[in-house]
Motif scaffolding. Sequence first.
Motif, PDB file in Angstrom:
ATOM      1  N   ILE A 261       5.602   4.706  10.347  1.00 43.36           N
ATOM      2  CA  ILE A 261       6.385   4.511   9.125  1.00 43.36           C
ATOM      3  C   ILE A 261       6.071   5.608   8.108  1.00 43.36           C
ATOM      4  O   ILE A 261       6.980   6.165   7.462  1.00 43.36           O
ATOM      5  N   LYS A 262       4.782   5.934   7.943  1.00 41.55           N
ATOM      6  CA  LYS A 262       4.407   6.998   7.002  1.00 41.55           C
ATOM      7  C   LYS A 262       5.042   8.318   7.401  1.00 41.55           C
ATOM      8  O   LYS A 262       5.449   9.103   6.534  1.00 41.55           O
ATOM      9  N   GLY A 263       5.142   8.574   8.696  1.00 36.62           N
ATOM     10  CA  GLY A 263       5.796   9.798   9.162  1.00 36.62           C
ATOM     11  C   GLY A 263       7.273   9.821   8.793  1.00 36.62           C
ATOM     12  O   GLY A 263       7.800  10.847   8.343  1.00 36.62           O
ATOM     13  N   LEU A 264       7.950   8.692   8.957  1.00 37.62           N
ATOM     14  CA  LEU A 264       9.369   8.609   8.600  1.00 37.62           C
ATOM     15  C   LEU A 264       9.582   8.831   7.112  1.00 37.62           C
ATOM     16  O   LEU A 264      10.569   9.442   6.691  1.00 37.62           O
TER      17      LEU A 264
ATOM     18  N   SER B 109       0.825  -1.215   0.000  1.00 39.39           N
ATOM     19  CA  SER B 109       0.000   0.000   0.000  1.00 39.39           C
ATOM     20  C   SER B 109       0.853   1.255   0.000  1.00 39.39           C
ATOM     21  O   SER B 109       0.510   2.254  -0.647  1.00 39.39           O
ATOM     22  N   LEU B 110       1.993   1.227   0.692  1.00 36.99           N
ATOM     23  CA  LEU B 110       2.896   2.380   0.713  1.00 36.99           C
ATOM     24  C   LEU B 110       3.517   2.601  -0.667  1.00 36.99           C
ATOM     25  O   LEU B 110       3.705   3.730  -1.105  1.00 36.99           O
ATOM     26  N   LEU B 111       3.824   1.511  -1.340  1.00 33.66           N
ATOM     27  CA  LEU B 111       4.342   1.603  -2.711  1.00 33.66           C
ATOM     28  C   LEU B 111       3.273   2.157  -3.642  1.00 33.66           C
ATOM     29  O   LEU B 111       3.537   3.047  -4.459  1.00 33.66           O
ATOM     30  N   LYS B 112       2.062   1.650  -3.511  1.00 29.61           N
ATOM     31  CA  LYS B 112       0.968   2.034  -4.398  1.00 29.61           C
ATOM     32  C   LYS B 112       0.632   3.517  -4.274  1.00 29.61           C
ATOM     33  O   LYS B 112       0.360   4.190  -5.286  1.00 29.61           O
TER      34      LYS B 112
ATOM     35  N   LYS C  30       8.442   6.687  -2.486  1.00 27.81           N
ATOM     36  CA  LYS C  30       9.293   7.349  -3.479  1.00 27.81           C
ATOM     37  C   LYS C  30      10.574   7.902  -2.880  1.00 27.81           C
ATOM     38  O   LYS C  30      11.675   7.647  -3.391  1.00 27.81           O
ATOM     39  N   ALA C  31      10.478   8.670  -1.811  1.00 24.94           N
ATOM     40  CA  ALA C  31      11.684   9.276  -1.234  1.00 24.94           C
ATOM     41  C   ALA C  31      12.670   8.194  -0.797  1.00 24.94           C
ATOM     42  O   ALA C  31      13.866   8.288  -1.074  1.00 24.94           O
ATOM     43  N   HIS C  32      12.165   7.177  -0.123  1.00 26.56           N
ATOM     44  CA  HIS C  32      13.036   6.079   0.334  1.00 26.56           C
ATOM     45  C   HIS C  32      13.760   5.417  -0.840  1.00 26.56           C
ATOM     46  O   HIS C  32      14.985   5.242  -0.815  1.00 26.56           O
ATOM     47  N   LEU C  33      13.008   5.063  -1.883  1.00 32.43           N
ATOM     48  CA  LEU C  33      13.610   4.348  -3.013  1.00 32.43           C
ATOM     49  C   LEU C  33      14.523   5.248  -3.837  1.00 32.43           C
ATOM     50  O   LEU C  33      15.562   4.797  -4.329  1.00 32.43           O
TER      51      LEU C  33
ATOM     52  N   VAL D 171      15.083  10.292   3.765  1.00 33.26           N
ATOM     53  CA  VAL D 171      14.847   9.000   4.403  1.00 33.26           C
ATOM     54  C   VAL D 171      15.445   7.831   3.621  1.00 33.26           C
ATOM     55  O   VAL D 171      15.415   7.811   2.388  1.00 33.26           O
ATOM     56  N   VAL D 172      16.011   6.880   4.361  1.00 32.98           N
ATOM     57  CA  VAL D 172      16.398   5.577   3.816  1.00 32.98           C
ATOM     58  C   VAL D 172      16.126   4.574   4.931  1.00 32.98           C
ATOM     59  O   VAL D 172      16.761   4.623   5.978  1.00 32.98           O
TER      60      VAL D 172
END
Length: 293
Positions: A278-281, A217-220, A225-228, A287-288
């Motif tokens: 997690i969404k906050g991070l 769901s986070l990917l969708k 995006k920022a992490h990847l 972020v990584v």
Amino acid sequence: MWARVWGFLYSNYFRFWLKWILRLLTGKCELQRVLGGAESGAQRTLSMMSSFLMKSFTILRNAVHVEEAEVEKCVRDVMKEKKIEQKDTGFKTNLHISLLQISSYKKLYLNVENLRKVPYDSENEEHEEQLIELWNLLMPHENLKARISKQWCDIGFQGDDPKTDFRGMGLLGLVNLVYFSKHYTNEARQILSRSNHPKLGYSYAIVGINLTEMAYSLLKTGALKAHLYNMVSELPQMEHFHQFYCYLVYEFDKFWFEEEPESIMHFNQYREKFHEKIKGLLLDYNVVLTLQD
């Protein structure tokens, strides 16, 4: 009210003149300043996306939807549209990388979605081999007596046949569980052991599949995006999605024991609390989130 007035004036009047003055002073257009001034990774790519989406030029607005095979042509078209000389190799390289990251994120989502749509099939030899591999990785000293067995409950499935637990996430749920167990075997066995705690225990496999849904769901929604973009210089792959899943499993186990829920009946409440954390991070441009952290 004043904020809206200022926003209107800035968007329709001041922004144009500010951009004109900056171009006069620096000799560079807004895109050159964005791609040259921002740090590599999420800051650069997300800033570029925002800049492109604010443009009235069709070429620029369409650039954020470009396919991987069209990236090189898109770079040339953008540079031509903005009258940027081809010898500006720094701009050209940065734009190419950012567009590759954007197109690859979409491709990664499609690959993950396609795997999620594959139902677990007990008649499929490859599916069965992965399921048995999961057992062997987690329970190396105990033989599985039968394919349909209450032993599956020992690693956190709900019943005698795990295939029924993969309905929501399809084969993706199993692939994630196997990946974590294979690449972080010691951690997986430790977490499985902790999940059998007499008071704070939880169903390891079921929670693992639930965390697959969270990662998906986070990917969708684009939250990854920022992490990847920070984790991968150009092309996010399925491997990187699996790595993020491993992070979630490891961190959720720590979170669960730190929170000390009264019982497993409160799982949804704490699951949502962890999700929000997690969404906050992930809102941080720098972020990584990896298990190594």
